[in-house]
Design an enzyme around this catalytic site. Structure first.
Site, PDB file in Angstrom:
ATOM      1  CB  VAL A 144     -31.712   0.319   5.594  1.00  0.00           C
ATOM      2  CG1 VAL A 144     -31.534   1.613   6.261  1.00  0.00           C
ATOM      3  CG2 VAL A 144     -32.459  -0.844   6.333  1.00  0.00           C
ATOM      4  CE1 TYR A 145     -33.002   5.542   6.035  1.00  0.00           C
ATOM      5  CE2 TYR A 145     -32.262   7.248   4.513  1.00  0.00           C
ATOM      6  CZ  TYR A 145     -32.336   6.818   5.615  1.00  0.00           C
ATOM      7  OH  TYR A 145     -31.714   7.598   6.800  1.00  0.00           O
ATOM      8  CB  SER A 146     -38.145   2.191   0.796  1.00  0.00           C
ATOM      9  OG  SER A 146     -39.060   2.759   1.602  1.00  0.00           O
TER      10      SER A 146
END
Length: 328
Positions: free
Chosen positions: A60-62
């Site tokens: 989900v990070y960036s």
């Protein structure tokens, strides 16, 4: 750099883990302060030069761009066989009823997408980012077991949940002969110590590796109380975690500043030294976005706090509302 076993495994990890949430494309994430690829690569390279072999990111990070940046940098700078690469699954990655969570469908889909973005055949540690209240834990644990048996992950871990949930997952795996979690990535620092009540004793008893996130409380343990940064002004997640108890936490930060000044070192080193001496912590996750962040973290390994200093840091703490485990 020091190296230790991750929990009850034979896997050697550096005493510090580089958290990679700060790398990615800012326009595809809730945090506008993240570093793009050009600015991320020197930080990743410096971590490797300092002997850090443990890297933690998440799908989900960036919107997946953190995994892409980390994967390309490690391919260019490191020997994959010596890198311990961790990522996570749970949060929403696309619209629709199956775009998030820990169902078998979601896990099997997301592991393949993470591997593609990371440019690798396997991750060393595949973690569930949060507890999924909508999926039976039996389904999740069997799917994770199958990911390991397929060779797509070497170990599995968990993050940010209640101790009863973690114990339930461990028991389900043991009862069915499935792969057990070997690590817990939880929220722990000088101004958030609620994990000391149940989670840390459970991990110690079950020989689980503890890799705390937010060890410096989003930077609040590194500077004067009134000083601000781009991150502190824009990080709404950190604000929600720490603003409600700010008046109480200030007393702890004052003690931290006094000890750091007396020793002649940055506050970050004292805060990390405290965490490194907290059992059963294996490797704090350092969310470095500057070379100096890494250098301070590495220097903390050589600091041993006295019992009196630890008491001074811990004494002002008061109970805090639980955060992290409540995400649904």
């Amino acid at each position: 750099m020091e190296y230790v076993k991750l929990g009850n495994t034979g896997l050697d990890v550096s005493r510090l883990c580089l958290g990679c949430m700060g790398f990615g494309e800012a326009d595809r994430w809730i945090h506008p302060w993240v570093l793009n690829e050009e600015n991320s690569r020197p930080v990743i390279k410096k971590a490797l030069e300092l002997g850090i072999n443990f890297f933690d990111t998440a799908n989900v990070y960036s919107d997946g761009t953190s995994e892409e940046i980390v994967g390309r940098a490690l391919k260019d700078y490191a020997n994959r066989d010596e890198i311990v690469l961790a990522t996570k699954v749970h949060f929403r990655m696309h619209q629709g009823p199956n775009g998030a969570g820990l169902s078998r469908k979601a896990i099997m889909s997301e592991i393949d997408k993470s591997l593609k973005r990371l440019g690798t055949d396997y991750v060393d540690l595949y973690q569930i980012h949060r507890w999924d209240y909508e999926t039976p834990i039996e389904e999740t644990m069997e799917a994770l077991h199958d990911v390991v048996k397929a060779g797509k992950a070497r170990y599995i871990g968990a993050s940010a949940m209640y101790a009863w949930q973690f114990l339930k997952a461990l028991n389900v795996a043991e009862r069915n002969g499935w792969t057990r979690f070997v690590s817990m990535q939880n929220h722990l620092n000088l101004i958030y110590r609620e994990e000391e009540r149940e989670m840390l004793p459970l991990c110690r008893e079950e020989k689980i590796g503890v890799i705390p996130y937010s060890p410096l409380a989003g930077g609040r343990l590194t500077r004067d109380w009134e000083e601000t940064t781009h991150r502190s002004e824009t990080d709404q997640t950190a604000k929600s975690k720490y603003d409600p108890m700010a008046d109480k936490d200030r007393l702890i930060v004052d003690q931290l500043a006094a000890i750091a000044e007396k020793r002649g070192v940055p506050r970050a080193q004292i805060a990390l030294a405290w965490l490194l001496q907290k059992e059963p912590v294996t490797a704090p996750i350092i969310g470095a976005t500057k070379i100096s962040h890494l250098e301070n973290a590495a220097a903390a390994l050589s600091i041993k706090l006295t019992p009196e200093e630890i008491t001074a840091l811990e004494e002002p703490y008061v109970p805090h509302p639980v955060v992290g485990a409540l995400s649904r």
